[in-house]
Design an enzyme around this catalytic site. Structure first.
Site, short mmCIF file in Angstrom:
data_model
loop_
_atom_site.label_atom_id
_atom_site.label_comp_id
_atom_site.label_asym_id
_atom_site.label_seq_id
_atom_site.Cartn_x
_atom_site.Cartn_y
_atom_site.Cartn_z
CG HIS A 206 -5.12 3.88 1.06
ND1 HIS A 206 -4.78 2.72 0.40
CD2 HIS A 206 -6.42 4.09 0.77
CE1 HIS A 206 -5.82 2.27 -0.28
NE2 HIS A 206 -6.84 3.08 -0.06
CG ASP B 114 -2.31 0.56 0.88
OD1 ASP B 114 -2.38 1.80 0.72
OD2 ASP B 114 -3.30 -0.19 0.77
CB SER C 146 -9.14 1.03 -1.11
OG SER C 146 -8.45 1.59 -2.19
#
Length: 559
Positions: free
Chosen positions: A237, A197, A415
């Protein structure tokens, strides 16, 4: 493997950890400031005269990685060998600065001026440059810096967050049947998940991941953007994605595999969008392979780049063109289950999925809401060559996740659907350890809520643990998938009736009876193999399988 030995082989000391060869820095990385410096992925011609040997994979793979292959009858191939060190020496002698190497691509990421790269291309060992050009402008930092706040377009790419006063993860768990998985005692124990990520900001500090760190279940980390071992000071994230698998907060959030082990890898730079990040994805996937990762969860996708001349077209999403797609396919072929986000472009002009979700053997994940309807932003398939994509879907609208401040919030994006499915994969594989990665992928696809009528919005639909478990039992017989097969979707064979350690003879003939391929496998507990790419002509073939007193003959169609 015992936990003390496992910890030892994930230490980042290159000199004592053979499997990290070619994954961490190849020597001291010292960038230079000339404006003309660029980063290039240099492709090499061969691996001739390499000091590494296929008969000694412990030179470059961890024991866990070797055992994963052996369990699934996956041989160590030439593509697994590290780049020849003598070729690295020749590249250095031109003045090129070496960053990383790729075993699978037989390539080296270098930084060089125009004059230096011209000399690099003159070397006899160099085949050429990936894409025939630089991957991006050089971006070097004297020290680690925080990533700037994401722009609106970057937030859409990675998945946006919105505050939640109080929430529950019950729906996103029950939607996949993971509650029943947990009831049966499967929480991902001893499954190693690699999360690739943009960063895991404060993951080592937030309370909803405290058990993960208290129990030392993060066994390795690496940052391929800033070339360092820490991943906890950059973008958040990856933290939010990790929370969907590993988070634990009573009455708010339980991840789908909250007892799994993890390798955390930063490959994405949210401050830019270039093919360099795809190269980082390749390096990250190879790191995961070498470490013995079982499941890759990656909520990253690539279509359009800052340099628009390097952007992909929809026609490029054919399962064999994009750099990250090629790496994802190889990753699956090494025996890992690869779970990737389909993308958040359903409302945009692009509309379609992104690389590497077009790879044939990965699980590309779309997003649904609480009631199981497609989230409007979820990207559409099919792949450019007409295969069903996305493969599966999970809660991606209003997903309960954690943020870097330690709060439980809601997130929108494929995601966040992706790690939910990755956790399902981990628990399902834990429950059915006799399966191969390809079998796990097949069972989950076939467990989809619309497997009998897949579409371009949600593929085979929402997977389910109990349905997949029923299918797993059917693998005790013979499964050959897919049929018809193609060069993009290779044929996999599973024959559960074969007793452990009974040799399996496989023969493929054309209709005239001519043998086009033949091999013997030693089934170490599961008779499974994948047909190599034989460049066969389209048509009808016959596969004959013989193991002890058992014999099966199956007609196959090559598209």
């Amino acid at each position: 493997m015992a936990s003390d030995k496992f910890t030892a082989f994930v230490r980042p000391a290159v000199s004592k950890t053979g499997w990290l060869l070619g994954l961490l820095l190849l020597g001291q990385y010292t960038g230079y400031s000339q404006a003309a410096s660029r980063k290039y992925l240099v492709l090499l011609r061969d691996k001739a005269n390499t000091p590494y040997s296929l008969s000694r994979p412990e030179q470059f793979l961890s024991q866990r990685s070797i055992l994963r292959r052996q369990k699934q009858n996956i041989p160590v191939l030439e593509r697994d060998l590290p780049v020849n060190p003598a070729y690295i020496t020749q590249l250095r002698q031109t003045g090129a600065k070496i960053a990383f190497q790729s075993r699978w691509l037989n390539a080296v990421l270098v930084e060089a001026t125009d004059a230096v790269i011209a000399n690099v291309q003159k070397l006899a060992v160099v085949k050429g440059l990936e894409f025939g050009r630089s991957l991006s402008n050089a971006r070097l930092e004297a020290s680690v810096q925080a990533i700037p706040a994401a722009t609106a377009s970057q937030a859409r790419k990675l998945g946006a967050l919105e505050p939640l006063s109080y929430g529950t993860s019950l729906n996103q768990v029950t939607q996949l049947g993971v509650d029943r998985m947990h009831e049966q005692g499967y929480h991902g124990e001893d499954i190693l998940i690699g999360v690739m990520d943009a960063g895991f900001l404060n993951a080592d500090k937030v309370t909803f991941l405290k058990p993960l760190f208290d129990e030392q279940r993060v066994v390795a980390t690496y940052d391929f953007v800033d070339k360092e071992t820490t991943v906890y000071e950059d973008d958040s994230h990856g933290l939010s994605c990790l929370s969907a698998i590993a988070g634990t907060v009573d009455n708010q959030l339980y991840g789908t595999a909250f007892k799994a082990r993890f390798v955390l890898l930063r490959t994405e730079d949210v401050a830019s969008e270039s093919r360099l990040e795809e190269a980082n994805w390749v390096f990250g996937a190879e790191y995961a392979d070498s470490a013995g990762v079982d499941v890759i969860s990656s909520s990253l996708g690539y279509t359009q780049f800052d340099d628009v001349s390097t952007s992909y077209t929809y026609q490029n999403l054919d399962g064999k063109t994009a750099l990250s797609t090629r790496a994802a396919q190889v990753a699956a072929e090494t025996g890992m289950v690869v779970v990737v986000a389909a993308g958040n472009e359903g409302n945009d002009s692009w509309r379609y999925l992104s690389a590497p979700s077009d790879a044939a053997s990965v699980l590309a994940i779309g997003a649904v809401n609480q009631t199981g309807q497609r989230a409007t932003f979820s990207s559409f398939g099919p792949s450019a060559d007409g295969r069903v994509k996305p493969d599966l879907a999970a809660r991606g609208q209003g997903t309960v996740i954690g943020d870097p401040g330690g709060s439980i919030v809601l997130g929108n994006g494929t995601s966040f659907a992706t790690p939910l499915v990755a956790g399902l994969v981990a628990g399902f594989w834990q429950a059915h350890p006799q399966l191969t990665a390809a079998q796990v992928t097949t069972a989950l696809r076939q467990s989809g809520s619309q497997f009998g009528n897949p579409d371009d919005a949600l593929g085979y639909g929402i997977p389910n643990f109990e349905r997949a478990s029923v299918l797993a039992e059917s693998f005790s017989e013979l499964l050959i998938y897919p049929n018809p097969f193609s060069d993009v979707e290779p044929l996999s064979v599973f024959w559960g009736e074969v007793a452990p350690n009974v040799p399996l003879d496989a023969t493929l003939t054309d209709l005239s009876g001519r043998v086009v391929w033949q091999r013997q496998y030693n089934a170490g507990g599961v008779a499974a193999f994948a047909l190599p790419n034989l460049n066969l002509s389209a048509g009808l073939y016959v596969m004959t399988l013989v193991a002890g007193d058992k014999k099966r003959t199956v007609k196959l169609v090559k598209r």
